[in-house]
Design a protein around this motif. Structure first.
Motif, mmCIF file in Angstrom:
data_model
loop_
_atom_site.group_PDB
_atom_site.id
_atom_site.type_symbol
_atom_site.label_atom_id
_atom_site.label_comp_id
_atom_site.label_asym_id
_atom_site.label_seq_id
_atom_site.Cartn_x
_atom_site.Cartn_y
_atom_site.Cartn_z
ATOM 1 N N LEU A 229 96.322 53.157 70.773
ATOM 2 C CA LEU A 229 96.133 51.706 70.850
ATOM 3 C C LEU A 229 96.425 51.136 72.235
ATOM 4 O O LEU A 229 95.643 50.376 72.793
ATOM 5 C CB LEU A 229 97.013 51.014 69.808
ATOM 6 C CG LEU A 229 96.819 49.505 69.682
ATOM 7 C CD1 LEU A 229 95.424 49.192 69.168
ATOM 8 C CD2 LEU A 229 97.861 48.927 68.748
ATOM 9 N N THR A 230 97.572 51.499 72.815
ATOM 10 C CA THR A 230 97.901 50.958 74.140
ATOM 11 C C THR A 230 98.136 52.091 75.129
ATOM 12 O O THR A 230 98.966 51.990 76.036
ATOM 13 C CB THR A 230 99.162 50.069 74.060
ATOM 14 O OG1 THR A 230 100.213 50.823 73.435
ATOM 15 C CG2 THR A 230 98.898 48.820 73.252
ATOM 16 N N ASP A 231 97.403 53.181 74.931
ATOM 17 C CA ASP A 231 97.539 54.347 75.804
ATOM 18 C C ASP A 231 96.171 54.612 76.427
ATOM 19 O O ASP A 231 95.296 55.230 75.810
ATOM 20 C CB ASP A 231 98.022 55.541 74.965
ATOM 21 C CG ASP A 231 98.120 56.815 75.782
ATOM 22 O OD1 ASP A 231 98.365 57.879 75.170
ATOM 23 O OD2 ASP A 231 97.971 56.760 77.022
ATOM 24 N N SER A 232 95.991 54.107 77.638
ATOM 25 C CA SER A 232 94.676 54.189 78.270
ATOM 26 C C SER A 232 94.459 55.529 78.950
ATOM 27 O O SER A 232 95.406 56.158 79.448
ATOM 28 C CB SER A 232 94.552 53.071 79.312
ATOM 29 O OG SER A 232 93.324 53.183 79.984
ATOM 30 N N ARG A 233 93.197 55.956 78.983
ATOM 31 C CA ARG A 233 92.851 57.145 79.768
ATOM 32 C C ARG A 233 92.460 56.757 81.191
ATOM 33 O O ARG A 233 92.208 57.631 82.010
ATOM 34 C CB ARG A 233 91.690 57.901 79.111
ATOM 35 C CG ARG A 233 92.135 58.779 77.948
ATOM 36 C CD ARG A 233 90.996 59.487 77.247
ATOM 37 N NE ARG A 233 89.935 59.855 78.143
ATOM 38 C CZ ARG A 233 88.669 59.477 78.004
ATOM 39 N NH1 ARG A 233 88.295 58.723 76.987
ATOM 40 N NH2 ARG A 233 87.757 59.860 78.874
ATOM 41 N N VAL A 234 92.377 55.454 81.440
ATOM 42 C CA VAL A 234 92.011 55.021 82.786
ATOM 43 C C VAL A 234 93.248 55.118 83.667
ATOM 44 O O VAL A 234 94.205 54.377 83.479
ATOM 45 C CB VAL A 234 91.453 53.586 82.778
ATOM 46 C CG1 VAL A 234 91.068 53.145 84.178
ATOM 47 C CG2 VAL A 234 90.252 53.487 81.845
ATOM 48 N N ALA A 235 93.221 56.045 84.602
ATOM 49 C CA ALA A 235 94.386 56.243 85.464
ATOM 50 C C ALA A 235 94.430 55.194 86.573
ATOM 51 O O ALA A 235 95.489 54.723 86.955
ATOM 52 C CB ALA A 235 94.342 57.645 86.071
ATOM 53 N N TYR A 236 93.244 54.855 87.071
ATOM 54 C CA TYR A 236 93.156 53.843 88.125
ATOM 55 C C TYR A 236 91.871 53.052 87.946
ATOM 56 O O TYR A 236 90.828 53.619 87.626
ATOM 57 C CB TYR A 236 93.127 54.491 89.521
ATOM 58 C CG TYR A 236 94.428 55.121 89.941
ATOM 59 C CD1 TYR A 236 94.625 56.490 89.816
ATOM 60 C CD2 TYR A 236 95.463 54.340 90.452
ATOM 61 C CE1 TYR A 236 95.819 57.068 90.192
ATOM 62 C CE2 TYR A 236 96.664 54.912 90.832
ATOM 63 C CZ TYR A 236 96.838 56.271 90.695
ATOM 64 O OH TYR A 236 98.023 56.849 91.072
ATOM 65 N N CYS A 237 91.958 51.755 88.185
ATOM 66 C CA CYS A 237 90.751 50.946 88.205
ATOM 67 C C CYS A 237 90.841 50.008 89.403
ATOM 68 O O CYS A 237 91.834 49.310 89.569
ATOM 69 C CB CYS A 237 90.597 50.133 86.924
ATOM 70 S SG CYS A 237 89.192 49.010 86.983
ATOM 71 N N TRP A 238 89.809 50.004 90.205
ATOM 72 C CA TRP A 238 89.761 49.066 91.337
ATOM 73 C C TRP A 238 88.662 48.055 91.069
ATOM 74 O O TRP A 238 87.493 48.403 91.041
ATOM 75 C CB TRP A 238 89.502 49.818 92.645
ATOM 76 C CG TRP A 238 89.501 48.932 93.856
ATOM 77 C CD1 TRP A 238 90.047 47.676 93.974
ATOM 78 C CD2 TRP A 238 88.930 49.230 95.123
ATOM 79 N NE1 TRP A 238 89.861 47.178 95.233
ATOM 80 C CE2 TRP A 238 89.176 48.096 95.972
ATOM 81 C CE3 TRP A 238 88.245 50.316 95.646
ATOM 82 C CZ2 TRP A 238 88.749 48.054 97.292
ATOM 83 C CZ3 TRP A 238 87.811 50.266 96.971
ATOM 84 C CH2 TRP A 238 88.069 49.144 97.769
ATOM 85 N N VAL A 239 89.078 46.820 90.844
ATOM 86 C CA VAL A 239 88.129 45.732 90.669
ATOM 87 C C VAL A 239 87.919 45.131 92.056
ATOM 88 O O VAL A 239 88.765 44.400 92.563
ATOM 89 C CB VAL A 239 88.680 44.680 89.681
ATOM 90 C CG1 VAL A 239 87.706 43.537 89.504
ATOM 91 C CG2 VAL A 239 88.973 45.330 88.341
ATOM 92 N N GLN A 240 86.807 45.474 92.684
ATOM 93 C CA GLN A 240 86.655 45.120 94.094
ATOM 94 C C GLN A 240 86.542 43.623 94.343
ATOM 95 O O GLN A 240 86.780 43.168 95.463
ATOM 96 C CB GLN A 240 85.457 45.859 94.710
ATOM 97 C CG GLN A 240 85.725 47.349 94.884
ATOM 98 C CD GLN A 240 84.607 48.077 95.581
ATOM 99 O OE1 GLN A 240 83.444 47.732 95.438
ATOM 100 N NE2 GLN A 240 84.954 49.108 96.341
#
Lengths: 384, 725
Positions: free
Chosen positions: B212-223
């Motif tokens: 539920l609150t465990d993301s696989r996204v390690a990094y996200c850059w919203v440019q």
């Protein structure tokens, strides 16, 4: 229409001449005029002749029927929806009043707590708060105008919904729980009653607060549906949507059981209410603050209506909505939460405390409406 | 001659040697009209490729030149705002730390240098004001210092970033993460990093969570995200790591489920209170939502991701996506790639691993380019892949072949014996086109501008007003300014130095409609690009492309695609079937329509085919190009002829929608590559040939299965959503 074409009916008018004259059996063709004339298609002519044919000489009955109970909800099931709606509306509106204080700018909807009439005296009562609102300033609305621009980006995304939601979005509510006029007619009446309560209340606030619509601030709003004639705040759609979500989720929760007691039902219903409300901003006819005011009014009236349906002494939240205290986007999760029993509760803490608050008021069980209680029980019984 | 020019409106244009290209691109890009920029205060990222010296030296020279030639009391913006360096040190920050006697060496030079390319020294991004362009383009100024533009091999403009999205000291406040050195050893078993660069990245979607609150996204850059204060580890936009994403997921919980609308409000990816550029994820569907789901979306309960499958997502600014010419793309993509490489190493570091297997999916494309592997992005991507794969095959970059096969935007110009020596190409520019249109003609490779001009070109307006001919003279240009007014059209020639080494004509015109009547508009209709053979050999062929200019999915309509019109180009056969082979009589070709950045040697370029019939999609771009024969392979882009598209996720969890195109076939291949990398069975792009299947086409189906269309062949991956289509 009795299957008779209009041509036959017009011929029938000539039949009248024949009838008056008693001459010629062509007068009898005038009977077709009963069926076919303008606005025709009545069984009355047939009933006249049938009665003459079968009733026979008058026989005076010796025994009357048992008198029907007076002022009794058992009689309600013998009416139709339209006639029952008149009863429900009277129950609701006879206990409401409205006032505006020009110096404070506060518009107030009051509930009347009555004391029953006796054999010789009329009812008495005392007004207590239900919903109070003050409007945002035109400068506040101007700040909100930016949302009309940013949300317009969603028009192609939401266009289908917006157009089909211009009336009452019954198909949307019916797509969550298993509702239909054939399967759950009294539930539909209950929701119609809720919407009627919302409609008249919101119209009073709109008229009194007199807030301008987005397209009065800028030529670039260009709404994709006609802007309604009444004032912008509160949003009628938001009020109706949130009262429906509140009432429906209470109903399902009272049914309970393994399925309807879960938090999914009120969650989806609230999300739908929020979406219907926000779609009006996407369409270009409302500011986010209008949706917030509508959510405040709708959730309060929904809770209030359900409590009016119970012969139980309970408290309700009499809310105060401060239009000037609202800023930013409409976020339903700021205003509504769920308690440990998965029940929708209004949230006056956190960011929402800037624009609304509540005080507790009481409804006496003995003063509530047997008619509305009957409706509630009927709606409940439709669900298993 | 002068008088004639006055009558026609064609005047000699401004085009500085080496800089002319940028002028034309600025002029032709959707962010044109620099004068407006000065008022609104916009920072431009610009990708600079230098002939000599370092970026810091160049920036210092520009500043010094500015200080000399601009009056001290003049109202000029400083030209250089900063040098964003994800893994290194920004210029202002460098000065600061130097003062504190803590000198940190800029890291990750490998990405910046264009090693092995003769005549080039460094390539990187600068953040500049419009004054930078004014300064460098004005070569008439008398100064003791040399105009620094002479050091420039190429400049590519990024979409302008409004100043209010960055605090005034943003660049200085950028604090890059400490330098990282990974041990040179094999990666941990079962781990693969999937990176996606796209728009509208739905990082809160349940398809990218383990719980539920465990993301696989390690990094996200919203440019184009809101700059983080007081500390930002990226030079612009906003970065979220897994901890931040998990925190936002938790904070968005309402009655036990994540309210994804609230999440995107928190992350700034759907913030209606802010710039209109941040509303894309309010939509039900974004391009990035489908692509990311196909590349890396898994159902944690029923079909979990194999092994350890962390995701790095980079969301390009909306403005970039809107400018479909790709003109604003390069800077942001370059930074995105550098970011992905760096963060992939940090993921490796956090698990004590050597460099990790990494597959990057970048489902973008444009039409025009040298198509020979020398576009700056191609050079960059090939370089990255080669460097990172030096010891082990652990890097793959997947690109779509493109959807331009039927676009009628590719013209092939040849003057075989017996052919007339003048070829007029009709360029149809549509009315109500609110963005400039432009096209190019690439000459065959030469070392320097040829002594004898091989062709001359004239640009002729719809009313027949012809420019004087342009020959292969570097920097020559003609601008159409009827009645002495603003420039409405332009034709120019530049010689693009190493590594491309080719001459290029550029023709362009202004939008054909403007709401603001004071802005210039060009006439719509049939323009003519008239090519006359001079010294060109009969066997030599020129490639002409009209750059992509349509409105991308989900955006308000602005641009309209201009095309060639060729009487000999057949669209349908006499029986009504679509034509899929090129006619020798037509100069407009279906072949040679590959993605303008998809002709490098190392990238994996994927075409599209229909699952049911096995037929290549009619729109799937194809070779041959100078850089390569065709895509590397084809993936499923459509379920069938009638059921177009492939089911993929939408922005919010639970939604499914069928989107088509090579943007969609590509991430399915990337997904498979990631699975093989995780299993340790990936040995390089040669593996693709082993995945190919060869079902026969239905009888009489009017398409071919040539390598120019499908590369090594068709790869039938399992549907990500196996629902009866």
């Amino acid at each position: 229409m009795g299957g008779m074409g209009p041509e036959t009916g017009w011929t029938g008018w000539t039949g009248w001449t024949g009838w008056t004259g008693w001459t010629g059996w062509t007068g009898w063709t005038g009977w077709t005029g009963w069926s076919g004339g303008p606005g025709g298609g009545s069984d009355a002519p047939g009933l006249i002749t049938t009665k003459n044919g079968i009733a026979g000489p008058w026989v005076q009955p010796g025994v009357p029927p048992v008198a029907r109970p007076q002022n009794n909800t058992d009689n309600l099931s013998q009416l139709n929806t339209e006639l029952r709606m008149a009863q429900y509306e009277f129950e609701m509106f006879s206990r409401l009043n409205f006032a505006f204080n020009a110096s404070s700018g506060k518009a107030s909807l009051y509930h009347l707590e009555t004391k029953n009439a006796t054999a010789t005296t009329p009812p008495t009562g005392k007004y207590q708060p239900l919903v109070e609102m003050t409007r945002p300033t035109e400068a506040n609305f101007l700040d909100q105008l930016t949302y009309l621009n940013t949300y317009s980006a969603l028009r192609t995304d939401r266009g289908g919904e917006i157009v089909s939601q211009t009336g009452l979005p019954i198909p949307y509510w019916s797509s969550i729980p298993y509702m239909s006029p054939e399967r759950t007619p009294y539930t539909m009446e209950l929701l119609l009653t809720a919407m009627r309560l919302a409609q008249y209340s919101v119209m009073k606030f709109k008229y009194t607060l007199a807030c301008r619509r987005p397209n009065e601030f800028s030529a670039q709003v260009q709404p994709i549906i006609p802007t309604p004639l009444h004032g912008t705040l509160p949003s009628g759609h938001a009020t109706e949507a949130f009262i429906t979500a509140t009432v429906l989720s209470r109903l399902l929760q009272e049914i309970g059981g393994p399925v309807y007691s879960t938090v999914e039902w009120p969650t989806q219903l609230m999300r739908l209410a929020s979406r219907i409300a926000i779609n009006r901003t996407v369409a270009g006819v409302h500011f986010p603050v209008d949706s917030a005011a509508g959510a405040a009014l709708g959730t309060t009236l929904g809770d209030y209506l359900v409590k009016r349906c119970k012969a139980k002494t309970v408290k309700y939240n009499a809310v105060n909505f401060e239009g000037t205290g609202f800023g930013g986007d409409f976020i339903w999760t700021d205003m509504v939460g769920f308690n440990s029993a998965n029940k929708i509760v209004q949230d006056f803490s956190g960011p929402a405390s800037a624009y609304w608050s509540a005080q507790s008021e009481t409804l006496k069980g003995s003063e509530q409406s047997a008619i509305l209680t009957w409706l509630w029980e009927k709606a409940l019984s439709e669900w298993t | 001659m002068e008088q004639q020019q006055e009558e026609t409106g064609w005047v000699a244009g401004q085009s500085t040697q080496g800089f002319g290209a940028i002028e034309d691109l600025v002029y032709a890009s959707d962010s044109a009209d620099l004068s407006a920029r000065v008022e609104t205060g916009v920072i431009f990222p610009v990708l600079v490729t230098l002939k000599q010296g370092t970026l810091e030296e160049f920036a210092a020279r520009v500043t010094a030149y500015f200080e000399e030639v601009r009056p001290k009391n003049g109202m000029f913006d400083p030209p250089i705002i900063g040098i964003p360096d994800i893994a290194g040190e920004s210029l202002a920050g460098y000065e600061q730390t130097k003062k504190q006697a803590k000198i940190v060496e800029p890291a990750v030079k490998a990405v910046r240098s264009v090693k092995g390319v003769e005549g080039l020294s460094e390539q990187g991004t600068l953040l500049v004001s419009s004054e930078f362009f004014n300064l460098l383009s004005d070569t008439s100024v008398e100064a003791s210092l040399e105009n620094p533009v002479n050091d420039v091999a190429s400049l590519i403009l990024g979409a302008g970033v409004p100043l209010d999205s960055l605090p005034s000291d943003a660049v200085g406040a950028h604090q890059p993460l400490p330098e990282l050195e990974l041990p040179d050893k094999a990666p941990n078993k079962g781990v693969v990093v999937t990176a996606v660069i796209d728009d509208g990245m739905p990082i809160a979607n349940a398809r990218f969570r383990n719980a539920l609150t465990d993301s696989r996204v390690a990094y996200c850059w919203v440019q184009n995200g809101k700059f983080a204060t007081p500390v930002s580890n990226v030079a612009y936009g906003r970065e979220f790591n897994k901890a931040a994403i998990d925190g936002m997921l938790t904070a968005s919980l309402v009655a036990g489920t994540v309210d994804e609308t609230n999440f995107y409000r928190m992350s700034g990816q759907a913030d209606f209170g802010d710039s209109p550029r941040r509303t894309l994820l309010g939509n039900a569907l974004t391009h990035g939502s489908s692509v990311m789901d196909l590349a890396a979306g898994y159902d944690a309960d029923s079909d979990p991701a194999p092994g350890d499958n962390p995701i790095i997502a980079v969301q390009l600014p909306n403005l970039v996506t809107e400018d479909t010419s790709g003109g604003s793309l390069d800077v942001y993509v370059r930074d995105a790639l550098e970011y992905i490489l760096d963060r992939a190493d940090r993921i490796a570091d956090s698990m004590g691993s050597g460099p990790l297997p990494l597959v990057i999916n970048f489902s973008y494309g444009f039409i025009a380019g040298p198509k020979d592997g020398t576009h700056p992005l191609e050079v960059l991507m090939d370089g990255i892949i080669k460097a990172r794969n030096a010891k082990r095959e652990i890097t793959a970059i997947c690109l779509p072949a493109g959807n331009a096969r039927q676009a009628e935007c590719h013209g092939e110009i040849g003057f075989a014996k017996g052919k007339p020596k003048v070829l007029p190409m009709t360029w149809q520019v549509l009315p109500d086109d609110r963005t400039p249109s432009h096209g190019v003609i690439y000459m065959p490779q030469t070392s320097g501008v040829p002594v004898a001009s091989r062709v001359s070109v004239r640009l002729i307006t719809p009313d027949g007003i012809a420019s004087p001919p342009i020959e292969e003279v570097d920097g020559q240009a003609w601008e159409w300014k009827p009645g002495g007014g603003p420039t409405l059209a332009k034709i120019s020639y530049q010689y693009l130095g190493a590594p491309t080494g080719r001459g290029r004509f550029t023709f362009s015109c202004q939008p054909t409609t403007e709401l603001d009547r004071s802005k210039p508009t060009a006439p719509s209709g049939h323009w003519t690009v008239e090519v006359t053979r001079q010294a060109l050999k009969p066997t030599e062929v020129l490639q002409s492309y009209i750059q992509r200019d349509d409105t991308p999915f989900g955006f308000p309509s602005r641009g309209r695609q201009s095309t060639f019109v060729d009487q000999n180009y057949e669209v349908f056969t006499v029986t009504g079937l679509p034509v899929d082979v090129d006619s020798p009589e037509a100069y407009v070709k279906r072949d040679g329509t590959l993605n303008g950045m998809g002709t490098g040697a190392e990238t994996i370029v994927i075409g599209g085919f229909q699952r049911m019939e096995g037929a290549p999609a009619l729109y799937s771009s194809s070779g041959p190009e100078l850089g390569r024969v065709g895509p590397d392979a084809a993936g499923v882009s459509d379920s069938s002829e009638v059921a177009t598209g492939v089911l993929a996720g939408m922005a919010h969890s639970g939604g499914v929608f069928a989107l088509n195109g090579t943007s969609i076939s590509t991430p399915q291949i990337a997904r498979r590559i990631a699975q093989e990398m995780s299993a340790g069975t990936w040995s390089g792009k040669g593996d693709l040939a082993g995945w190919v299947v060869s079902p026969p086409l239905p009888q009489g189906w009017p398409v071919t299965l040539l390598p120019t269309r499908v590369g090594a062949g068709r790869i039938l991956t399992d549907p990500v959503y196996p629902i009866g289509r």
